[in-house]
Design an enzyme around this catalytic site. Structure first.
Site, PDB file in Angstrom:
ATOM      1  N   ASP A   1       0.854  -1.172   0.000  1.00 17.62           N
ATOM      2  CA  ASP A   1       0.000   0.000   0.000  1.00 17.62           C
ATOM      3  C   ASP A   1       0.899   1.234   0.000  1.00 17.62           C
ATOM      4  OD1 ASP A   1      -2.461   1.550   0.505  1.00 17.62           O
ATOM      5  OD2 ASP A   1      -1.628   1.811   2.523  1.00 17.62           O
TER       6      ASP A   1
ATOM      7  N   ASP B   1      -0.447   5.015   0.718  1.00 18.42           N
ATOM      8  CA  ASP B   1      -0.847   6.057   1.659  1.00 18.42           C
ATOM      9  C   ASP B   1      -0.927   5.532   3.086  1.00 18.42           C
ATOM     10  OD1 ASP B   1      -1.470   8.569   0.083  1.00 18.42           O
ATOM     11  OD2 ASP B   1      -2.585   7.085  -1.064  1.00 18.42           O
TER      12      ASP B   1
END
Length: 252
Positions: free
Chosen positions: A13, A15
């Site tokens: 991922d 963010d």
């Protein structure tokens, strides 16, 4: 960037995982509906009363600022995980691809990688994410484009991981595939957008104190906890040095 027979592949991922702040949350909190309403929607997603696709769209559509101004705001405020540059360098030296698998928007991710890590990193880190349709001057009219609009996640990260492995010929490797061995697969994440990817790799790195751990505990999904990429690098080095992955799982 795909390498022949890499020893491992790291899916991550972006963010709140590679970066300290979630750029989408930052936009929503400061230029959109605000933190209180965003957190309400996030809890609705986690509890299964709405899906990520619809909740995230509602958050992003509350932001009316032109897109170019949004990017400038994020470049001025979003910080990199303090351990990521060393992690990135190690993976480059070891021939381990890093694949960003994100529910964010590709132009924002590319801009942040360029500023926070360096222009060369954009060429070395694949980005699998949602996108943006721009209209008007400076992107005055813009909208979120989901990678998988039919999916309740908007971007089905599990699907992206599987497609990446199939595309690069890693999905069917085994000990007898002409001397090739399947790479060890890792995923790092922190939140509800990572739920679909949580079961797809050999070891899941879940960020301390975040929603992904709550989900893993509830669904009995094996994971190992991390605070930053220095933690991930430490564990990755031990695994690549021969220590079994099962020794790092916190809820087997």
């Amino acid at each position: 960037m795909a390498l022949q027979n890499p020893p491992a592949i790291v899916f991550s991922d972006f963010d709140g995982t590679i970066t300290l702040q979630d750029s989408n949350d930052y936009l929503t909190d400061n230029l959109g509906m605000g933190q209180k309403q965003r957190e309400f929607i996030g809890n609705e997603i986690l509890e299964g009363r709405t899906n990520f696709r619809d909740g995230f769209r509602e958050e992003i559509e509350s932001v009316k600022t032109p897109f170019n101004q949004c990017v400038e705001t994020l470049l001025a405020n979003i910080k990199l995980d303090p351990g990521f540059k060393e992690f990135f360098t190690y993976c480059q030296e070891q021939g381990i691809p890093i694949i960003v698998v994100s529910s964010g928007m590709k132009p924002i991710i590319s801009a942040l990688i360029t500023k926070l890590i360096g222009p060369e990193a954009v060429e070395k880190i694949d980005i699998l994410s949602n996108d943006v349709r721009l209209g008007g001057d400076d992107g005055a009219n813009w909208e979120l484009l989901y990678k998988d609009p039919e999916s309740p996640f908007g971007h089905d990260k599990a699907k992206s991981i599987k497609e990446y492995l199939e595309k690069h010929g890693y999905a069917d490797l085994d000990q007898d595939s002409e001397g090739l061995v399947s790479p060890k697969l890792f995923y790092a994440g922190d939140g509800v957008s990572d739920l679909s990817a949580a079961k797809e790799t050999d070891l899941l790195f879940a960020k301390h104190g975040k929603d992904l751990i709550k989900y893993c505990v509830r669904e009995n999904i094996p994971y190992t906890e991390f605070n930053d990429f220095a933690d991930i690098l430490n564990k990755l080095k031990k695994i690549m040095g021969g220590e079994p992955i099962k020794d790092f799982v916190e809820n087997p």
